[in-house]
Design a protein around this motif. Structure first.
Motif, PDB file in Angstrom:
ATOM      1  N   PRO A 255       0.822  -1.224   0.000  1.00  0.00           N
ATOM      2  CA  PRO A 255       0.000   0.000   0.000  1.00  0.00           C
ATOM      3  C   PRO A 255       0.845   1.258   0.000  1.00  0.00           C
ATOM      4  N   GLU A 256       0.280   2.293  -0.587  1.00  0.00           N
ATOM      5  CA  GLU A 256       0.931   3.602  -0.596  1.00  0.00           C
ATOM      6  C   GLU A 256       1.061   4.153   0.813  1.00  0.00           C
ATOM      7  N   ALA A 257       0.068   3.862   1.649  1.00  0.00           N
ATOM      8  CA  ALA A 257       0.067   4.360   3.024  1.00  0.00           C
ATOM      9  C   ALA A 257      -0.731   3.415   3.894  1.00  0.00           C
ATOM     10  N   ARG A 258      -0.388   3.401   5.182  1.00  0.00           N
ATOM     11  CA  ARG A 258      -1.138   2.666   6.190  1.00  0.00           C
ATOM     12  C   ARG A 258      -1.253   3.560   7.405  1.00  0.00           C
ATOM     13  N   HIS A 259      -2.460   3.664   7.958  1.00  0.00           N
ATOM     14  CA  HIS A 259      -2.604   4.482   9.161  1.00  0.00           C
ATOM     15  C   HIS A 259      -3.679   3.898  10.062  1.00  0.00           C
ATOM     16  N   ALA A 260      -3.484   4.085  11.348  1.00  0.00           N
ATOM     17  CA  ALA A 260      -4.415   3.554  12.339  1.00  0.00           C
ATOM     18  C   ALA A 260      -5.697   4.366  12.346  1.00  0.00           C
ATOM     19  N   VAL A 261      -6.813   3.690  12.575  1.00  0.00           N
ATOM     20  CA  VAL A 261      -8.109   4.351  12.720  1.00  0.00           C
ATOM     21  C   VAL A 261      -8.748   3.837  13.999  1.00  0.00           C
ATOM     22  N   ARG A 262      -9.840   4.482  14.362  1.00  0.00           N
ATOM     23  CA  ARG A 262     -10.500   4.110  15.605  1.00  0.00           C
ATOM     24  C   ARG A 262     -11.013   2.674  15.573  1.00  0.00           C
ATOM     25  N   GLY A 263     -11.076   2.073  16.742  1.00  0.00           N
ATOM     26  CA  GLY A 263     -11.585   0.719  16.842  1.00  0.00           C
ATOM     27  C   GLY A 263     -10.522  -0.350  16.707  1.00  0.00           C
ATOM     28  N   GLY A 264      -9.252   0.059  16.746  1.00  0.00           N
ATOM     29  CA  GLY A 264      -8.176  -0.917  16.667  1.00  0.00           C
ATOM     30  C   GLY A 264      -7.919  -1.455  15.283  1.00  0.00           C
TER      31      GLY A 264
ATOM     32  N   GLY B  85     -13.103  -0.306  -0.496  1.00  0.00           N
ATOM     33  CA  GLY B  85     -13.750   0.566  -1.463  1.00  0.00           C
ATOM     34  C   GLY B  85     -12.942   1.823  -1.705  1.00  0.00           C
ATOM     35  N   LEU B  86     -13.464   2.672  -2.566  1.00  0.00           N
ATOM     36  CA  LEU B  86     -12.793   3.912  -2.931  1.00  0.00           C
ATOM     37  C   LEU B  86     -13.106   5.011  -1.922  1.00  0.00           C
ATOM     38  N   THR B  87     -12.074   5.725  -1.495  1.00  0.00           N
ATOM     39  CA  THR B  87     -12.209   6.852  -0.578  1.00  0.00           C
ATOM     40  C   THR B  87     -11.421   8.032  -1.132  1.00  0.00           C
ATOM     41  N   ARG B  88     -11.676   9.214  -0.587  1.00  0.00           N
ATOM     42  CA  ARG B  88     -10.945  10.408  -1.015  1.00  0.00           C
ATOM     43  C   ARG B  88      -9.497  10.309  -0.558  1.00  0.00           C
ATOM     44  N   ALA B  89      -8.562  10.638  -1.443  1.00  0.00           N
ATOM     45  CA  ALA B  89      -7.142  10.603  -1.098  1.00  0.00           C
ATOM     46  C   ALA B  89      -6.829  11.656  -0.038  1.00  0.00           C
ATOM     47  N   PRO B  90      -5.942  11.366   0.884  1.00  0.00           N
ATOM     48  CA  PRO B  90      -5.561  12.366   1.886  1.00  0.00           C
ATOM     49  C   PRO B  90      -5.069  13.649   1.214  1.00  0.00           C
ATOM     50  N   GLY B  91      -5.626  14.780   1.622  1.00  0.00           N
ATOM     51  CA  GLY B  91      -5.234  16.072   1.064  1.00  0.00           C
ATOM     52  C   GLY B  91      -5.983  16.484  -0.185  1.00  0.00           C
ATOM     53  N   ALA B  92      -6.716  15.562  -0.819  1.00  0.00           N
ATOM     54  CA  ALA B  92      -7.490  15.907  -2.025  1.00  0.00           C
ATOM     55  C   ALA B  92      -8.777  16.620  -1.617  1.00  0.00           C
TER      56      ALA B  92
END
Length: 201
Positions: A76-85, A115-122
């Protein structure tokens, strides 16, 4: 490399975009045709890519869903933690430069959503009225955040989603998504004269 040769090659990002388009073709045939021309592919290549993906997904190779995405799309281009572990894994999708194919990974590398989401910063689109709900213009997450009284509907179909919600003018509206990208608006379930629950195209 010709489209036919590419389809016989190892399954990669090019083929995965065809899989995304196959699910959208039932809703937005014109937009899908434009995207296929951009990729230099046709409907036969799209169907073949989807057939290979489905066989791969339902085969007995022992690979989990997350491993299939990694094998097709690379790291992946990026990986980041989100809520809920959980953790969000993001891959670029050339057909939609402002979007990312995002997989929400839970404990044990279980895939919770994809699914498709908005790119960070877009920049995200401004969603205020029904006219702003244009096909391929916004994601399911953006519609969820933009409107009130949102109700998800289950059982629409594989890789499909539907939201019913209230517009600022008080009218109820509904939208259907494929792989998280808006495909069309449809009559809400409680619309008068709707003739019942609309199903997928």
């Amino acid at each position: 490399m010709t489209p036919a040769a590419r389809i016989s090659a190892p399954f990669g990002p090019y083929e995965f975009q065809l899989v995304l388009l196959r699910r959208m073709a039932d809703h937005q045939a014109g937009l899908v045709d434009e995207a296929l021309r951009e990729l230099g592919a046709g409907h036969t290549a799209m169907r073949e890519a989807n057939k290979r993906w489905q066989a791969w997904a339902h085969g007995r190779s022992g690979r989990g869903e997350l491993d299939r995405y990694r094998r097709a799309l690379g790291e992946p281009e990026a990986r980041h933690a989100v809520r809920g572990g959980s953790e969000a894994w993001l891959w670029p999708v050339p057909l939609w430069p402002d979007l990312r194919f995002t997989v929400l990974v839970g404990p044990g590398r279980a895939v919770w959503s994809r699914g498709l989401t908005r790119a960070p910063g877009a920049p995200a689109p401004s969603l205020r009225t029904a006219d702003d709900l244009r096909p391929w213009h916004c994601t399911v997450d953006e519609v969820w955040r933009a409107f009130r009284d949102v109700e998800p509907r289950e059982g629409v179909g594989p890789a499909l989603a539907r939201l019913d919600f209230t517009l600022p003018d008080g009218e109820r509206a509904a939208a259907e998504f494929a792989w998280g990208l808006l495909q069309r608006t449809v009559p809400p379930l409680n619309a008068r004269g709707s003739g019942g629950t609309p199903g997928p195209a």
